[in-house]
Design a protein around this motif. Sequence first.
Motif, short mmCIF file in Angstrom:
data_model
loop_
_atom_site.label_atom_id
_atom_site.label_comp_id
_atom_site.label_asym_id
_atom_site.label_seq_id
_atom_site.Cartn_x
_atom_site.Cartn_y
_atom_site.Cartn_z
N GLN A 78 8.60 5.21 -77.19
CA GLN A 78 10.03 4.89 -77.15
C GLN A 78 10.48 4.57 -75.73
O GLN A 78 11.26 3.65 -75.51
CB GLN A 78 10.85 6.06 -77.71
CG GLN A 78 10.67 6.27 -79.18
CD GLN A 78 11.35 7.55 -79.67
OE1 GLN A 78 11.67 8.45 -78.89
NE2 GLN A 78 11.55 7.64 -80.98
N VAL A 79 9.98 5.34 -74.77
CA VAL A 79 10.31 5.09 -73.37
C VAL A 79 9.81 3.70 -72.96
O VAL A 79 10.53 2.94 -72.30
CB VAL A 79 9.72 6.19 -72.44
CG1 VAL A 79 9.86 5.81 -70.98
CG2 VAL A 79 10.39 7.53 -72.73
N ALA A 80 8.60 3.36 -73.36
CA ALA A 80 8.04 2.04 -73.04
C ALA A 80 8.92 0.94 -73.63
O ALA A 80 9.21 -0.07 -72.96
CB ALA A 80 6.61 1.93 -73.57
N GLU A 81 9.37 1.13 -74.84
CA GLU A 81 10.26 0.14 -75.47
C GLU A 81 11.59 0.06 -74.73
O GLU A 81 12.10 -1.03 -74.48
CB GLU A 81 10.47 0.52 -76.94
CG GLU A 81 11.24 -0.51 -77.73
CD GLU A 81 11.35 -0.13 -79.20
OE1 GLU A 81 12.47 -0.26 -79.74
OE2 GLU A 81 10.33 0.28 -79.78
N ASP A 82 12.15 1.23 -74.37
CA ASP A 82 13.41 1.27 -73.63
C ASP A 82 13.32 0.49 -72.32
O ASP A 82 14.29 -0.12 -71.88
CB ASP A 82 13.81 2.71 -73.28
CG ASP A 82 14.12 3.57 -74.48
OD1 ASP A 82 14.32 3.04 -75.59
OD2 ASP A 82 14.14 4.81 -74.30
N GLN A 83 12.17 0.55 -71.66
CA GLN A 83 12.01 -0.03 -70.33
C GLN A 83 11.44 -1.46 -70.34
O GLN A 83 11.32 -2.07 -69.28
CB GLN A 83 11.08 0.87 -69.49
CG GLN A 83 11.61 2.27 -69.28
CD GLN A 83 12.91 2.29 -68.50
OE1 GLN A 83 13.09 1.52 -67.56
NE2 GLN A 83 13.82 3.16 -68.89
N SER A 84 11.12 -1.99 -71.49
CA SER A 84 10.42 -3.28 -71.56
C SER A 84 11.20 -4.42 -70.91
O SER A 84 10.61 -5.24 -70.20
CB SER A 84 10.03 -3.62 -72.99
OG SER A 84 11.19 -3.81 -73.77
#
Length: 167
Positions: free
Chosen positions: A27-33
Amino acid sequence: MLALAAVEHQQQLVSPQRLDLAGLIGQVAEDQSARLSSRRQSLAVDVPASLAVVGDAFLLRQALGNLVENAASFAPDDSRIEIDAQREDGQVLIRVSDRGPGVPDYARDRVFERFYSLPRPDGGHRGSGLGLCFVAQVADLHGGSAALANRPEGGACARLRLPLAPD
């Protein structure tokens, strides 16, 4: 940062839950993409599916997001940021590493202080100095710790240690 004020006065987690770490970091990776792609940075994630912690998903997602944002702010364009996690001594060690200039010697003991921030290498605006303070307080609230050190090969590595969820 209202979340920091709320965490500062919190003595314990209100309703901790078992959290799948791979899912949370996903989820963090998606948030920061979007942030990462705007600087042509990539995020390499290496988290075993079996790792779990007990905690507050919102707070941990915010704290991990802060670590990735910091890494992105200090890493050069077209570089890779790495986030990995592993089991170590009954805890989970989460590392966020970049290939930026690292932490200057004069700042190493101060990076988790409230309102302390470093100039960005690209001349961008300084941060508020609340992000790493928030990360440290979230770690403490979860019975863990946070640290930031330079990598021997260059760049910085933020470490977040949290208790491993019981099986």
